[in-house]
Design a protein around this motif. Structure first.
Motif, PDB file in Angstrom:
ATOM      1  N   MET A   1    -107.121  -8.098 -10.735  1.00  0.00           N
ATOM      2  CA  MET A   1    -108.348  -6.695 -10.599  1.00  0.00           C
ATOM      3  C   MET A   1    -109.483  -6.890 -11.584  1.00  0.00           C
ATOM      4  O   MET A   1    -109.223  -7.385 -12.830  1.00  0.00           O
ATOM      5  N   LYS A   2    -110.594  -7.071 -10.921  1.00  0.00           N
ATOM      6  CA  LYS A   2    -111.825  -7.551 -11.534  1.00  0.00           C
ATOM      7  C   LYS A   2    -112.182  -6.315 -12.397  1.00  0.00           C
ATOM      8  O   LYS A   2    -112.334  -5.152 -11.831  1.00  0.00           O
ATOM      9  N   LYS A   3    -112.508  -6.372 -13.646  1.00  0.00           N
ATOM     10  CA  LYS A   3    -113.073  -5.107 -14.545  1.00  0.00           C
ATOM     11  C   LYS A   3    -114.584  -5.007 -14.459  1.00  0.00           C
ATOM     12  O   LYS A   3    -115.317  -6.231 -14.710  1.00  0.00           O
ATOM     13  N   ASP A   5    -118.224  -4.522 -15.773  1.00  0.00           N
ATOM     14  CA  ASP A   5    -118.870  -4.117 -17.030  1.00  0.00           C
ATOM     15  C   ASP A   5    -120.250  -3.621 -16.546  1.00  0.00           C
ATOM     16  O   ASP A   5    -121.021  -4.345 -16.215  1.00  0.00           O
ATOM     17  N   TYR A  58    -111.396   7.439 -21.761  1.00  0.00           N
ATOM     18  CA  TYR A  58    -110.444   6.340 -21.558  1.00  0.00           C
ATOM     19  C   TYR A  58    -109.364   6.863 -20.771  1.00  0.00           C
ATOM     20  O   TYR A  58    -108.678   6.025 -19.827  1.00  0.00           O
ATOM     21  N   LYS A  61    -110.697   6.398 -17.083  1.00  0.00           N
ATOM     22  CA  LYS A  61    -110.633   4.932 -17.084  1.00  0.00           C
ATOM     23  C   LYS A  61    -109.281   4.601 -16.404  1.00  0.00           C
ATOM     24  O   LYS A  61    -109.050   3.833 -15.387  1.00  0.00           O
ATOM     25  N   LYS A  65    -108.167   3.451 -12.345  1.00  0.00           N
ATOM     26  CA  LYS A  65    -107.439   2.207 -12.238  1.00  0.00           C
ATOM     27  C   LYS A  65    -106.079   2.176 -11.461  1.00  0.00           C
ATOM     28  O   LYS A  65    -105.732   1.537 -10.689  1.00  0.00           O
ATOM     29  N   LYS A  70    -109.701   0.321  -9.456  1.00  0.00           N
ATOM     30  CA  LYS A  70    -110.727  -0.069  -9.990  1.00  0.00           C
ATOM     31  C   LYS A  70    -110.708   0.103 -11.646  1.00  0.00           C
ATOM     32  O   LYS A  70    -110.456   1.419 -12.069  1.00  0.00           O
ATOM     33  N   ASP A  71    -110.803  -0.984 -12.337  1.00  0.00           N
ATOM     34  CA  ASP A  71    -110.805  -1.102 -13.563  1.00  0.00           C
ATOM     35  C   ASP A  71    -112.431  -1.356 -13.982  1.00  0.00           C
ATOM     36  O   ASP A  71    -113.175  -1.934 -13.590  1.00  0.00           O
ATOM     37  N   TYR A  72    -112.670  -0.803 -15.384  1.00  0.00           N
ATOM     38  CA  TYR A  72    -114.016  -0.982 -15.971  1.00  0.00           C
ATOM     39  C   TYR A  72    -113.961  -0.869 -17.329  1.00  0.00           C
ATOM     40  O   TYR A  72    -112.956  -0.127 -17.916  1.00  0.00           O
ATOM     41  N   VAL A  73    -114.896  -1.304 -18.062  1.00  0.00           N
ATOM     42  CA  VAL A  73    -115.217  -1.300 -19.545  1.00  0.00           C
ATOM     43  C   VAL A  73    -115.618   0.150 -19.701  1.00  0.00           C
ATOM     44  O   VAL A  73    -116.778   0.323 -19.020  1.00  0.00           O
TER      45      VAL A  73
END
Length: 214
Positions: A1-3, A5, A58, A61, A65, A70-73
């Motif tokens: 999974m692409k995070k 940014d 958080y 977030k 996910k 969907k993952d993100y900073v």
């Protein structure tokens, strides 16, 4: 999974030049927000606001996910600042300041995710601030620069923006002063803090010199 940014995908918003003010068009985005007033160094409400913003951000977030893949900073902390007398930012009369602290929430974060995140964070922090909310915010045309140094060293930069840069461009204030905190003040010495200083502006024909009107 692409995070994801957002400092990279929305680079024009998070990468202004140092030492000069650049124009940027800021789109509408959604934010988790908390309002308050007073000196951020001493007001208990400020510390509480920041704790809640990070707790909820958080939690959303992790919810995105799990539910959406969907993952993100988590984006940086931001602040909107205003006062009855704008000169209080130059004189650093912090007790006169009002603020909205906020963290951007991606558009795929839903209201249900936000409300569940608030409930989860309440288990750790207790009763949420009355002004805690998720809402859209857009600024449009803005001037921004990267300030490297302590927060109290911002005064000459803002004085130049208000007294020289904006008048020379025929621009007027069109929203509160905006700061984006790229550094963690708990881990960064004051001289190396990186802060984006942003001011939403409008073009006022009456303020333009004849040469600029032409």
């Amino acid at each position: 999974m692409k995070k994801i940014d957002f400092k990279k995908t929305l680079k024009p918003l998070y990468n202004p030049p140092a030492g000069e003010f650049a124009s940027v068009e800021v789109p509408q985005m959604q934010f988790v927000k908390v309002d308050g007033d007073g000196d951020p160094n001493t007001a208990p409400t400020y510390r509480s606001a920041v704790e809640w913003l990070y707790g909820v951000s958080y939690a959303t977030k992790f919810a995105a996910k799990a539910a959406l893949g969907k993952d993100y900073v988590v984006p940086p902390l931001e602040g909107l600042w205003w006062a009855d007398d704008p000169k209080s930012f130059i004189t650093r009369a912090k007790d006169q300041w009002r603020w909205t602290m906020m963290i951007m929430a991606p558009d795929f974060v839903t209201r249900d995710m936000f409300e569940n995140a608030v409930a989860k964070t309440s288990g750790k922090l207790g009763q949420p601030p009355q002004s805690l909310r998720l809402e859209p915010y857009g600024e449009g045309l803005s001037l921004q620069t990267l300030h490297v140094g302590s927060y109290d060293d911002e005064a000459p930069v803002l004085a130049r923006l208000h007294g020289e840069v904006m008048p020379s461009k025929g621009m007027a204030f069109n929203g509160p002063h905006h700061e984006i905190y790229l550094s963690d003040p708990r881990r960064t010495e004051p001289a190396r803090l990186k802060t984006i200083l942003r001011q939403p502006v409008s073009i006022e024909p009456a303020l333009l010199t004849p040469a600029l009107r032409a």
